[in-house]
Scaffold this motif. Sequence first.
Motif, mmCIF file in Angstrom:
data_model
loop_
_atom_site.group_PDB
_atom_site.id
_atom_site.type_symbol
_atom_site.label_atom_id
_atom_site.label_comp_id
_atom_site.label_asym_id
_atom_site.label_seq_id
_atom_site.Cartn_x
_atom_site.Cartn_y
_atom_site.Cartn_z
ATOM 1 N N ILE A 97 82.957 8.419 16.907
ATOM 2 C CA ILE A 97 81.604 9.106 16.743
ATOM 3 C C ILE A 97 82.104 10.541 16.419
ATOM 4 N N LEU A 98 81.616 10.787 15.536
ATOM 5 C CA LEU A 98 82.250 12.212 14.855
ATOM 6 C C LEU A 98 81.155 13.282 15.296
ATOM 7 N N CYS A 99 81.733 14.581 15.823
ATOM 8 C CA CYS A 99 80.900 15.459 16.360
ATOM 9 C C CYS A 99 81.763 16.881 16.020
ATOM 10 N N SER A 100 81.076 17.874 16.483
ATOM 11 C CA SER A 100 81.581 19.339 16.079
ATOM 12 C C SER A 100 82.819 19.445 17.083
ATOM 13 N N ASP A 101 83.795 20.374 17.031
ATOM 14 C CA ASP A 101 84.857 20.521 17.510
ATOM 15 C C ASP A 101 84.352 21.334 18.807
ATOM 16 N N CYS A 102 83.377 21.758 19.144
ATOM 17 C CA CYS A 102 82.936 22.347 20.264
ATOM 18 C C CYS A 102 81.729 21.620 21.083
ATOM 19 N N ALA A 140 83.858 3.914 22.338
ATOM 20 C CA ALA A 140 83.857 4.764 21.082
ATOM 21 C C ALA A 140 84.778 6.095 21.218
ATOM 22 N N GLN A 141 85.334 6.385 20.164
ATOM 23 C CA GLN A 141 86.623 7.511 20.591
ATOM 24 C C GLN A 141 85.612 8.695 19.835
ATOM 25 N N LEU A 142 85.796 9.911 20.146
ATOM 26 C CA LEU A 142 85.248 11.067 19.734
ATOM 27 C C LEU A 142 86.091 11.780 18.773
ATOM 28 N N VAL A 143 85.630 11.976 17.695
ATOM 29 C CA VAL A 143 86.426 12.833 16.611
ATOM 30 C C VAL A 143 85.981 14.089 16.242
ATOM 31 N N PRO A 144 86.580 15.086 16.571
ATOM 32 C CA PRO A 144 85.982 16.528 16.196
ATOM 33 C C PRO A 144 86.021 16.597 14.587
ATOM 34 N N VAL A 145 84.997 17.338 14.438
ATOM 35 C CA VAL A 145 84.968 17.826 12.630
ATOM 36 C C VAL A 145 84.945 19.361 12.835
ATOM 37 N N GLY A 146 85.582 19.874 11.631
ATOM 38 C CA GLY A 146 85.597 21.409 11.535
ATOM 39 C C GLY A 146 84.299 22.060 11.465
ATOM 40 N N LEU A 185 77.282 10.216 13.672
ATOM 41 C CA LEU A 185 77.492 11.532 13.569
ATOM 42 C C LEU A 185 76.478 12.271 14.873
ATOM 43 N N SER A 186 77.266 13.105 15.732
ATOM 44 C CA SER A 186 76.535 13.814 16.724
ATOM 45 C C SER A 186 76.335 15.247 16.341
ATOM 46 N N LEU A 187 75.405 15.585 16.275
ATOM 47 C CA LEU A 187 74.847 17.162 15.994
ATOM 48 C C LEU A 187 74.076 17.828 17.112
ATOM 49 N N SER A 188 74.653 18.884 17.704
ATOM 50 C CA SER A 188 73.675 19.646 18.569
ATOM 51 C C SER A 188 73.137 20.834 18.056
ATOM 52 N N GLN A 189 71.518 20.402 18.499
ATOM 53 C CA GLN A 189 70.493 21.471 17.811
ATOM 54 C C GLN A 189 69.956 22.246 19.009
ATOM 55 N N PRO A 190 70.074 23.405 19.273
ATOM 56 C CA PRO A 190 70.988 24.395 18.774
ATOM 57 C C PRO A 190 72.399 23.936 19.111
ATOM 58 N N THR A 191 73.546 24.572 18.494
ATOM 59 C CA THR A 191 74.860 24.282 18.701
ATOM 60 C C THR A 191 75.433 24.800 20.254
ATOM 61 N N GLU A 192 76.393 24.300 20.602
ATOM 62 C CA GLU A 192 76.808 25.041 21.867
ATOM 63 C C GLU A 192 77.287 26.727 21.939
ATOM 64 N N LEU A 193 77.119 27.223 20.701
ATOM 65 C CA LEU A 193 77.242 28.643 20.619
ATOM 66 C C LEU A 193 76.127 29.313 20.383
#
Length: 630
Positions: free
Chosen positions: A80-85, A102-108, A137-145
């Motif tokens: 599972i690809l996701c943001s690094d935060c 599944a393993q979590l894989v951080p993306v830049g 692909l997991s995306l946070s909307q909004p992001t954690e930031l």
Amino acid sequence: MADRWFASDNNAAAHPRIMEALLRANRGHAIGYGDDPATARAETAVAAMFGAGAMVRFVLNGTGANVYALGCFAGQGDAILCSDCAHILVDETGAPSAVTGAQLVPVGTKNGKVVASALKETLRHYDDMHKARPAALSLSQPTELGTVYTTAELAELCRIAHGSGMAVHIDGARLSNAAAALGLSPAQAAGYSLNSALLSAPDGADSGADVVCFGGTKNGLMFGEAVVFAPRPDGSLPDTARLRKTRLQLSSKMRYIAAQFEEYVTDGLWLECAAAANRQARRLVDGLGARKLRLEYPAETNGIFFKLPASVVEELRAKRFFYDWEGGAIRWMASWDTSDDDVDGLLADLDSALATYNATHPDAMSPELVAEERALLDAGRALLKSNWDTLERFKSDEELGRPVPTFTRPVPEGTRIVALPDPAGLALGGKSFADITATRRSRRKYTSQLISLDELSFLLWSSAGVKSVKRNNAFRTVPSGGCRHPLDTIVYARRVTGLEPGLYRYQAVEHSLALLKPAGAVAGADPEKTGFLDLDAELDAGLAGQLWNCAAMFMWTAIPYRTEWRYSVASAKTILLDAGHVCQALYGACEALSLGTCGQAAYNQEKLDAALGLDGNDEFAVYVAPVGRV
């Protein structure tokens, strides 16, 4: 401590309308597990927000929603690809991996948002039978930031993911805040509305998010989230009903979650709550701006991140509860029920803490400069740390089979080339290595005496000379990471016997100098002082006044791609280490000849690059050292 906090919107009370809806639902008996009329109405209402074919499943909480949604598309041995935060990566106790396998894989990322180019690089790296299969692909909307994806950014990421056979999951715990900030519906803000493209793209390659976790707990609900599945043209959606049960997210008394969501999406309560939180966050941002405090990231929803001196944070925390964040920042978060008085009170407490700081640190920099300085210090420390492990996520140009960059910079045809004396035949120096080491020091004052061309030849060869060339490697007199030698030497010859004054680029393989720009004498200028040559003023400005009337100025430029070709994102530290090797070699050679030098990093980057004719990106100055008689 005040009882109104800015730590998290999770800490806020439930909205009165939600409490009233719960009380209405708390009458009589109703069929359990979601087979009641209230759940049917709520599912229909939420599905209507997302469009035809949407399937809605209510669950208990945010982590459960993410695990359940992702588990419908990724399983044992998948990635599972996701943001690094991402929240699923750093704040869910490994639950997605523990439950789905599944393993979590951080993306830049940039400002918390997955970058399309970084996603492509990660997918290239995982295009290998020895790597886990990228399934989602997991995306946070909004992001954690607190930043938001535009619909164009979501469309691009969905296109890349679907083109690689992945499903797209939206962690929308604060989706309402993103929608309010963008002026869109939750479906549009989540990229779900892109699924209308299914009508014209049967393969789904251009469609939007496959599953959206539409949050409510952080925006006025007591508990509960809605997981919205998009229709799939091939009918391949798994058995979401049974999977919800196996993921422990099937509530027996579903009517209580349903009652909240029916009220939440009726008459725009979701928008009212989210807009209120965003508005109060904006008031906080304005307040920080008035106090000249800088944000770490763009404040686009209801969370803001910034830095303060430690003593200010401590005094504030005694009055208000909030969280520390990565990199020395703190986070303030507004909620649906944050009031003007809450914000004004927090800013008043901040003023009090700043006043204490200023009174106890009369000679210190202002807090906003302290915060900026801390950020720059942290960035510098990060550069100094090893990041070789990141290479596993990327393929370098060498691994991709791209051509080896040349280890000499070409010069224009017709450039004047000056052959240098062969260093092997020079009878110079005579000091022992022990003597050179014992007497080595930085020397900043030089006489106006000339140095010889033989001496300049020896200095250049000692600090950057090529001993042999084998295949695509130039073996030099100094070490370099991976034998990449990313540094070139540009010399400003001012007082060298038998050499026309001017700027020269050292051609290491040929052991020669290529004239870049001649320097002419300034009429009436004192030949004993800086300024007697017409290039002195421009170069001295770039050198921050440290030309020091030297005989020759050595200026090393970095051509990063020579190292990046092999080491990609781990190159910067290696290049800086190489600069240290080169300058130390010059120190030793100068000491052997009884000359003086002094390595300098305090120069004006833009002015020096301009004076040397460098583009400032593919080549730029990194280190300088004047040389002269002492």
